[in-house]
Design a protein around this motif. Structure first.
Motif, PDB file in Angstrom:
ATOM      1  N   ASP A   2      40.237 -13.324  75.240  1.00 42.22           N
ATOM      2  CA  ASP A   2      39.097 -12.466  74.953  1.00 42.22           C
ATOM      3  C   ASP A   2      37.863 -12.985  75.682  1.00 42.22           C
ATOM      4  N   ARG A   3      37.470 -12.301  76.742  1.00 43.70           N
ATOM      5  CA  ARG A   3      36.332 -12.754  77.556  1.00 43.70           C
ATOM      6  C   ARG A   3      35.034 -12.787  76.763  1.00 43.70           C
ATOM      7  N   ALA A   4      34.853 -11.847  75.846  1.00 44.94           N
ATOM      8  CA  ALA A   4      33.625 -11.848  75.040  1.00 44.94           C
ATOM      9  C   ALA A   4      33.535 -13.139  74.219  1.00 44.94           C
ATOM     10  N   GLN A   5      34.646 -13.542  73.620  1.00 45.63           N
ATOM     11  CA  GLN A   5      34.654 -14.796  72.849  1.00 45.63           C
ATOM     12  C   GLN A   5      34.425 -16.000  73.761  1.00 45.63           C
ATOM     13  N   HIS A   6      35.000 -15.959  74.958  1.00 50.56           N
ATOM     14  CA  HIS A   6      34.804 -17.059  75.907  1.00 50.56           C
ATOM     15  C   HIS A   6      33.332 -17.172  76.302  1.00 50.56           C
ATOM     16  N   GLU A  63      42.013 -14.951  84.693  1.00 49.29           N
ATOM     17  CA  GLU A  63      41.031 -15.005  83.614  1.00 49.29           C
ATOM     18  C   GLU A  63      39.808 -15.822  84.030  1.00 49.29           C
TER      19      GLU A  63
END
Length: 145
Positions: A2-6, A63
């Motif tokens: 999850d890029r938003a979480q990253h 990613e």
């Protein structure tokens, strides 16, 4: 992944104070002048014929590249920083400051930005071919060697 979480995890590291001595909390390692967080960790590859390992490596690099594009919108295009010469210098006996010394043992290169007084980096780690891949984020005030 999850890029938003990253991105939230990276933003948290950028704003976090550095501890006076090394400490570990969950997936984060910190020390004087640096934080390192494991954003994602793959499975191990003990029984793999190499096929799954290659696919996972490509997934983790994609990613990293996707996150790099998002961070590049903030800080400009990343500098791709090879850690090969850092590892070579370390193996020759030169003292390499952390986090760069440890990173050079398992991350071939980093996508690197300057964000104020800190360096922010993304990399794909793998300690050995049977071990998992990790997507790492690093925030440090220690200049790359």
């Amino acid at each position: 992944m999850d890029r938003a979480q990253h991105l939230v995890a990276i933003d948290e590291l950028v704003g976090r104070a550095f501890p006076a001595r090394a400490e570990r909390s969950g997936s984060r390692d910190s020390g004087p002048g640096h934080h390192l967080v494991e954003l994602a960790t793959s499975e191990e590859f003990w029984e793999d014929d190499g096929t799954r390992r290659l696919a996972v490596e490509e997934q983790y690099e994609a990613e990293r590249d996707g996150l790099s594009a998002l961070l590049g919108a903030r800080w400009g295009p990343p500098q791709v920083f090879s850690l090969w010469s850092v590892l070579d210098r370390s193996m020759s006996g030169e003292h390499i400051p952390e986090p760069w010394g440890v990173l050079s043992n398992h991350v071939p290169d980093l996508h690197l930005w300057r964000a104020g007084d800190r360096w922010v980096a993304l990399g794909v780690s793998q300690w050995d071919k049977e071990l998992p891949f990790q997507l790492l984020a690093v925030v440090t005030t220690v200049d790359p060697p």
